[in-house]
Design a protein around this motif. Sequence first.
Motif, PDB file in Angstrom:
ATOM      1  N   THR A 143      22.280  60.040  26.153  1.00 44.79           N
ATOM      2  CA  THR A 143      22.201  58.598  25.886  1.00 44.79           C
ATOM      3  C   THR A 143      23.476  58.134  25.189  1.00 44.79           C
ATOM      4  OG1 THR A 143      21.067  58.997  23.785  1.00 44.79           O
ATOM      5  CG2 THR A 143      19.682  58.541  25.706  1.00 44.79           C
ATOM      6  N   TYR A 144      23.768  56.861  25.345  1.00 50.85           N
ATOM      7  CA  TYR A 144      24.910  56.219  24.688  1.00 50.85           C
ATOM      8  C   TYR A 144      24.480  54.850  24.187  1.00 50.85           C
ATOM      9  CZ  TYR A 144      27.174  59.348  28.087  1.00 50.85           C
ATOM     10  OH  TYR A 144      27.531  60.417  28.862  1.00 50.85           O
ATOM     11  N   VAL A 145      25.018  54.452  23.058  1.00 52.30           N
ATOM     12  CA  VAL A 145      24.922  53.055  22.629  1.00 52.30           C
ATOM     13  C   VAL A 145      26.345  52.522  22.594  1.00 52.30           C
ATOM     14  CG1 VAL A 145      24.405  51.512  20.687  1.00 52.30           C
ATOM     15  CG2 VAL A 145      22.779  53.300  21.335  1.00 52.30           C
ATOM     16  N   SER A 146      26.552  51.340  23.138  1.00 49.72           N
ATOM     17  CA  SER A 146      27.918  50.826  23.245  1.00 49.72           C
ATOM     18  C   SER A 146      27.960  49.321  23.035  1.00 49.72           C
ATOM     19  CB  SER A 146      28.477  51.156  24.646  1.00 49.72           C
ATOM     20  OG  SER A 146      29.773  50.614  24.803  1.00 49.72           O
ATOM     21  N   THR A 147      29.025  48.848  22.383  1.00 50.81           N
ATOM     22  CA  THR A 147      29.324  47.420  22.440  1.00 50.81           C
ATOM     23  C   THR A 147      29.680  47.078  23.880  1.00 50.81           C
ATOM     24  OG1 THR A 147      31.647  47.889  22.006  1.00 50.81           O
ATOM     25  CG2 THR A 147      30.306  47.276  20.117  1.00 50.81           C
TER      26      THR A 147
END
Lengths: 309, 309
Positions: free
Chosen positions: A294-298
Amino acid sequence: MKNEIKIFSPGTVANVACGYDVLGFCLDSVGDEMVVRKTTEKGLKITKIEGHDLPFDIDKNVAGVSALALYEDAQPDCGFEIEIYKGIKPGSGIGSSSASAAGSVFALNALLNSPYNKTELTRFAMKGEALASQGEHADNIAPVLFGGFTLVKGIDPLEIISIPTPKELYATILHPQIEIKTADSRAILPEMVPLKDAIKQWANLGSLVHALHTEDYDLICHSLQDIIVEPYRSKLIPYFNEVMLASHNAGALGGSISGSGPSIFALSKGQHKAKEVEQAMRNAYSKSEIEFQTYVSTINTEGIKILSS
Amino acid sequence: MKNEIKIFSPGTVANVACGYDVLGFCLDSVGDEMVVRKTTEKGLKITKIEGHDLPFDIDKNVAGVSALALYEDAQPDCGFEIEIYKGIKPGSGIGSSSASAAGSVFALNALLNSPYNKTELTRFAMKGEALASQGEHADNIAPVLFGGFTLVKGIDPLEIISIPTPKELYATILHPQIEIKTADSRAILPEMVPLKDAIKQWANLGSLVHALHTEDYDLICHSLQDIIVEPYRSKLIPYFNEVMLASHNAGALGGSISGSGPSIFALSKGQHKAKEVEQAMRNAYSKSEIEFQTYVSTINTEGIKILSS
């Protein structure tokens, strides 16, 4: 004169629920790095590929094919060698081939003192993308080169529109480690769709574009629906519905399949919420036997970044 | 307490090329006038209809049906009598029934000290519109009540979005004096459409919404294309292609069928250009044997206007 450039070429999310084949946005926390340097000897060479196993042959590598398209058009008095450090797994659905295809042309253009604009670079990059997806598409390439949200209004002639990005919008990506062949995910789609569904889809895309302009998060939420493509393609992604439900329950604005999958994206208001959504998506997918990342990104409004030159 | 109100209820253009069934805009130079006054006796009465021959029976008149929907919901301690001065010919394709349906509910609401908002008024007006078009639609009603450009994102629940109107945008309308039955113009449309055409249509609608936000007249021009509905419905309108070509050659940004026709609209930048386009459209249609009327109008960003109260 710069002789070497190091860049970060980001991943992207295409389709964005209601914008199949035309809408995309740019990620920030996942992407490839590339080093490109001028050589006195003419021609193009890929000298290093790390991270994933990809062909060194210029004609068989998307970064090579796109670079060659620019190189043959520009006919410079030099050559280039290209190092590729893949951070995006090919076939993930977050624009691996587009990051490579756009990255090499961006770097060559910079080392040639920028003779081409972003739309022209998109056209070169589409040649590389075509190698991977058997057709010229720009919905992943445009956000790499322009940043933010892009609408590919048409590809012949190529018209790319930058849509404003609301400041607090964050993306969460879940990438199941399964392979979906692009050919399969295209073949599963019907050639004809009900007019009444198409009407709903363009109402949603129109309202999403309006919502991005007005930073209306509620309307973003109501607009992120795909009734045309998702019902078909989601069948190829185990636990898709469970992940979507989990992200919804955790407060995501909405989401869908990223590109042709298997990655799933969600959009949220604020980084804190995007991380809660990530945790909820992780919990949901842990029930499967499939490995995932998983990734969280602006939302990256800049696109490709120059790390050093 | 106001006991009488006189209003101008304008014509509208629905579909706007790429926005079939969802997009519309409001005209200014053509519309109906209505006078509505409170009566001590309860109930609704249509006491005068001028301009066109329409039923006085509340249940058979679109203005009556919509007014009745509001009246039954509000249950006021009074009645109303309605005078209708039709300026829009029924069946013209520029929202004749919507002007009547929205006008009466707007007037009743004003005389009751505005208990309902515009979305609620739209819902009542849709009941009247349904009498004329055998189905609940809001794409002509929303611009009458909200003014400017409106996107009907959905009707269940009803969600109406006001899109900004570029200042220099003008509409030219050509109304051929032929009758196209709404039922016929709906029956001619296919139930299924090619996905690749639907993609082009939503790309155009997305870019039109963006162009209206950014006052980008070139992009308005490129976006005003209808490849889904116009190819079918234009066959019902003699000399359609000739009029479109004439308006294009005169410098219009674009145009298409207004609503389900037979009226044809064009959008232009500036009033002067819109009048040149009008002349070109008139010249083209003069070659037919069919009588016609033309209008040039600003985009009415206000919607219904109170003339006196």
